[in-house]
Scaffold this motif. Structure first.
Motif, PDB file in Angstrom:
ATOM      1  N   PRO A 201       0.815  -1.211   0.000  1.00  0.00           N
ATOM      2  CA  PRO A 201       0.000   0.000   0.000  1.00  0.00           C
ATOM      3  C   PRO A 201       0.851   1.265   0.000  1.00  0.00           C
ATOM      4  CG  PRO A 201       0.143  -0.872   2.209  1.00  0.00           C
ATOM      5  CD  PRO A 201       0.855  -1.859   1.311  1.00  0.00           C
ATOM      6  N   ALA A 202       0.206   2.366  -0.328  1.00  0.00           N
ATOM      7  CA  ALA A 202       0.814   3.679  -0.122  1.00  0.00           C
ATOM      8  C   ALA A 202       0.731   3.929   1.385  1.00  0.00           C
ATOM      9  CB  ALA A 202       0.044   4.740  -0.892  1.00  0.00           C
ATOM     10  N   VAL A 203       1.796   4.439   1.985  1.00  0.00           N
ATOM     11  CA  VAL A 203       1.876   4.521   3.442  1.00  0.00           C
ATOM     12  C   VAL A 203       2.228   5.927   3.905  1.00  0.00           C
ATOM     13  CG1 VAL A 203       3.187   3.684   5.449  1.00  0.00           C
ATOM     14  CG2 VAL A 203       2.526   2.103   3.645  1.00  0.00           C
ATOM     15  N   VAL A 204       1.590   6.325   5.010  1.00  0.00           N
ATOM     16  CA  VAL A 204       1.945   7.557   5.716  1.00  0.00           C
ATOM     17  C   VAL A 204       2.246   7.151   7.148  1.00  0.00           C
ATOM     18  CG1 VAL A 204       1.193   9.848   6.454  1.00  0.00           C
ATOM     19  CG2 VAL A 204       0.399   8.930   4.262  1.00  0.00           C
ATOM     20  N   ARG A 205       3.398   7.597   7.671  1.00  0.00           N
ATOM     21  CA  ARG A 205       3.780   7.249   9.044  1.00  0.00           C
ATOM     22  C   ARG A 205       3.975   8.500   9.885  1.00  0.00           C
ATOM     23  NH1 ARG A 205       6.599   3.074   6.272  1.00  0.00           N
ATOM     24  NH2 ARG A 205       6.010   1.033   7.067  1.00  0.00           N
TER      25      ARG A 205
ATOM     26  N   THR B 127       0.546   4.207  11.538  1.00  0.00           N
ATOM     27  CA  THR B 127       0.752   3.913  10.124  1.00  0.00           C
ATOM     28  C   THR B 127      -0.607   3.887   9.442  1.00  0.00           C
ATOM     29  OG1 THR B 127       2.693   2.556  10.609  1.00  0.00           O
ATOM     30  CG2 THR B 127       1.673   2.254   8.453  1.00  0.00           C
ATOM     31  N   VAL B 128      -0.742   4.685   8.384  1.00  0.00           N
ATOM     32  CA  VAL B 128      -1.950   4.689   7.578  1.00  0.00           C
ATOM     33  C   VAL B 128      -1.574   4.081   6.229  1.00  0.00           C
ATOM     34  CG1 VAL B 128      -3.729   6.101   6.478  1.00  0.00           C
ATOM     35  CG2 VAL B 128      -2.846   6.747   8.728  1.00  0.00           C
ATOM     36  N   ALA B 129      -2.254   3.002   5.867  1.00  0.00           N
ATOM     37  CA  ALA B 129      -1.973   2.304   4.618  1.00  0.00           C
ATOM     38  C   ALA B 129      -3.170   2.437   3.687  1.00  0.00           C
ATOM     39  CB  ALA B 129      -1.679   0.837   4.891  1.00  0.00           C
ATOM     40  N   ILE B 130      -2.892   2.726   2.406  1.00  0.00           N
ATOM     41  CA  ILE B 130      -3.942   2.962   1.425  1.00  0.00           C
ATOM     42  C   ILE B 130      -3.693   2.057   0.229  1.00  0.00           C
ATOM     43  CG2 ILE B 130      -5.032   4.686  -0.071  1.00  0.00           C
ATOM     44  CD1 ILE B 130      -3.610   6.768   1.916  1.00  0.00           C
ATOM     45  N   SER B 131      -4.742   1.336  -0.191  1.00  0.00           N
ATOM     46  CA  SER B 131      -4.588   0.442  -1.336  1.00  0.00           C
ATOM     47  C   SER B 131      -5.852   0.436  -2.186  1.00  0.00           C
ATOM     48  CB  SER B 131      -4.310  -0.980  -0.853  1.00  0.00           C
ATOM     49  OG  SER B 131      -4.298  -1.869  -1.953  1.00  0.00           O
ATOM     50  N   THR B 132      -5.660   0.316  -3.476  1.00  0.00           N
ATOM     51  CA  THR B 132      -6.773   0.075  -4.397  1.00  0.00           C
ATOM     52  C   THR B 132      -6.656  -1.336  -4.965  1.00  0.00           C
ATOM     53  OG1 THR B 132      -5.549   0.979  -6.283  1.00  0.00           O
ATOM     54  CG2 THR B 132      -6.942   2.529  -5.038  1.00  0.00           C
ATOM     55  N   ALA B 133      -5.910  -2.206  -4.266  1.00  0.00           N
ATOM     56  CA  ALA B 133      -5.684  -3.590  -4.698  1.00  0.00           C
ATOM     57  C   ALA B 133      -5.092  -3.644  -6.104  1.00  0.00           C
ATOM     58  CB  ALA B 133      -6.966  -4.409  -4.609  1.00  0.00           C
ATOM     59  N   GLY B 134      -4.269  -2.665  -6.409  1.00  0.00           N
ATOM     60  CA  GLY B 134      -3.609  -2.636  -7.703  1.00  0.00           C
ATOM     61  C   GLY B 134      -4.457  -2.077  -8.826  1.00  0.00           C
ATOM     62  N   ALA B 135      -5.712  -1.702  -8.549  1.00  0.00           N
ATOM     63  CA  ALA B 135      -6.616  -1.235  -9.606  1.00  0.00           C
ATOM     64  C   ALA B 135      -6.261   0.174 -10.077  1.00  0.00           C
ATOM     65  CB  ALA B 135      -8.067  -1.269  -9.111  1.00  0.00           C
TER      66      ALA B 135
END
Length: 195
Positions: free
Chosen positions: A112-116, A121-129
């Protein structure tokens, strides 16, 4: 998708490929204290610098079947689809989680894209879409999560430790959480623009 955070402290991880994208993946693995090995005949300066500094190991060769033995996670980051596919197949055979950069069909997990901010930790994902959306949301969250949030989290962590150390029962501890921790949490949420 089942979102998880992996403990990779001292876990042997292999990155196949040594370009700029691989360098980003390597930095993320190192931030998680993984033991990183790279397989590639050539490497960008950033990766060579990590090798020279002793942060990672480099097997200066092309990937071949059997190279995943002894590793617990693999990342295929080459520009050659056939090499990435071979890494994926071997990882599946060995039961290893594998991520093929920019190819969700050859991945068992997505990074995921991550902000720390300290322990947050905040993780963001579009499952590769739509990886671009993940990146933009990460930039938004990076701006939203103010730099001093790490200090606020440290204060909260101290309050929580003090509450746990009281040895009080669950109900008493929850009362202390409401009295001591909740006001600070509300303050943080207001600062983030929430309620």
């Amino acid at each position: 998708m089942y979102p998880i955070f992996l403990k990779l402290d001292r876990v042997p991880c292999l990155v196949v490929g040594a370009g700029l994208v691989a360098a980003r993946k390597i930095k993320a693995l190192l931030a998680a204290s993984a033991l990183v090995t790279v397989i590639a005949p050539e490497a960008v300066a950033e990766i060579r610098s990590l090798v020279e500094g002793g942060a990672i190991a480099w097997r200066r060769k092309s990937y071949e079947e059997g190279d995943l033995e002894g590793f617990r996670l693999a990342i295929a980051a080459t520009s050659a689809r056939e090499v990435n596919r071979a890494v994926y197949r071997e990882a599946l055979r060995l039961g290893l989680p594998v991520n093929t950069v920019d190819d969700p069909d050859l991945s068992t997990f997505f990074v995921p894209a991550v902000v720390r901010r300290g322990p947050l930790t905040v993780a963001i994902s579009t499952a590769g879409a739509v990886p671009y959306l993940s990146r933009r949301l990460r930039e938004y969250m990076d701006d939203l999560l103010y730099p001093a949030l790490e200090e606020d989290l440290g204060r909260m962590q101290g309050i929580r430790a003090r509450i746990k150390a009281t040895g009080s029962g669950t109900e008493e501890q929850m009362q202390l959480v409401r009295e001591e921790l909740e006001p600070l949490i509300r303050e943080v949420l207001l600062r983030l623009g929430g309620r």
